[in-house]
Design a protein around this motif. Structure first.
Motif: not given
Length: 253
Positions: A124, A129-130, A133, A149, A151-152, A177-178, A201, A232, A234
């Motif tokens: 992500t 965005d979690i 995700a 995972r 993330y960030d 995912i962004a 997203t 969105d 996922g």
């Protein structure tokens, strides 16, 4: 209907847990089970390799309960997506064997006998965005995939991405995912040699346009090997990633 399912129907009739009329309905239809409000696809896994999934949004808790009870006769794993907390609480009162995850808003029953294969990396851009995700991660895990995972790691601090590149490159498939402008997809696509599935997203300020800005960025990416799912989505990304991951894993067995 296989022999095990047939025996279960007959036993339910003998135990008076199922009426003869209901049993006739089960025996007379080999492809779906009729409820008042839904038709449960009992042979989807045989046709596609993946069981039916419940889309929880717009369904009542009572309807979800009924669908899950019907699905348990034909599949070992259960996944319901887009189920808000209050609705999940009602469902769990009736079906305590399900597990609820508030971040992904999913209700699940995992097939403990299913062997996890390969690896899907879920990356992500930001913490915001979690939610999307985790919908992807839970879906991929229910479908029997190993999930990593990350993330960030968005482009606003791109050194964070570079610090995780070795981990990302080990995956068979990468889901990126962004929100905002969605630039992370193009960056990752230019750094890995496996398929990348992009998820835009609806996270971002005004000109994000509810996810349209990152959607168009991802569709117009100059990096090759990228496919894009809807805003969105996922679940959809994880479904596609699972199909790719299992093909790759089978090639190496």
């Amino acid at each position: 209907m296989d022999q095990g399912q047939l025996l279960k129907v007959l036993k339910d009739v003998a135990d008076q847990a199922l009426t003869p009329a209901a049993a006739a309905g089960k025996l007379g239809n080999d492809s779906f089970e009729e409820l008042d409000y839904a038709k449960i696809d009992t042979t989807r896994a045989q046709r596609t390799g993946y069981p039916e999934v419940i889309y929880g949004s717009g369904k009542s808790a009572k309807q979800i309960v009924g669908i899950v009870k019907a699905m348990k006769d034909s599949q070992k794993s259960i996944l319901a997506t887009r189920v808000e907390q209050s609705k999940a609480d009602e469902v769990l009162k009736e079906l305590p064997f399900l597990k609820y995850d508030a971040v992904s808003q999913t209700l699940t029953l995992k097939d403990k006998e299913r062997v996890e294969v390969g690896n899907i990396a879920i990356v992500t851009a930001g913490t915001s965005d979690i939610k999307v995700a985790e919908e992807a991660a839970v879906t991929a895990e229910i479908f029997g995939n190993q999930v990593t995972r990350i993330y960030d790691v968005g482009v606003a601090g791109i050194h964070r991405l570079f610090a995780k590149l070795d981990v990302i490159r080990q995956a068979n498939v990468v889901i990126v995912i962004a929100g905002m402008e969605g630039a992370l997809t193009s960056v990752v696509g230019g750094l890995v040699d496996h398929p990348v599935i992009a998820v835009p997203t609806s996270i971002g300020y005004g000109s994000n346009l509810g996810g349209m800005t990152p959607l168009l960025t991802m569709l117009n990416s100059c990096s090759s090997g990228i496919s894009v799912v809807n805003i969105d989505n996922g679940f959809g990304a994880a479904y596609n990633a699972s199909m790719i991951n299992r093909l790759i894993s089978e090639e190496h067995i």
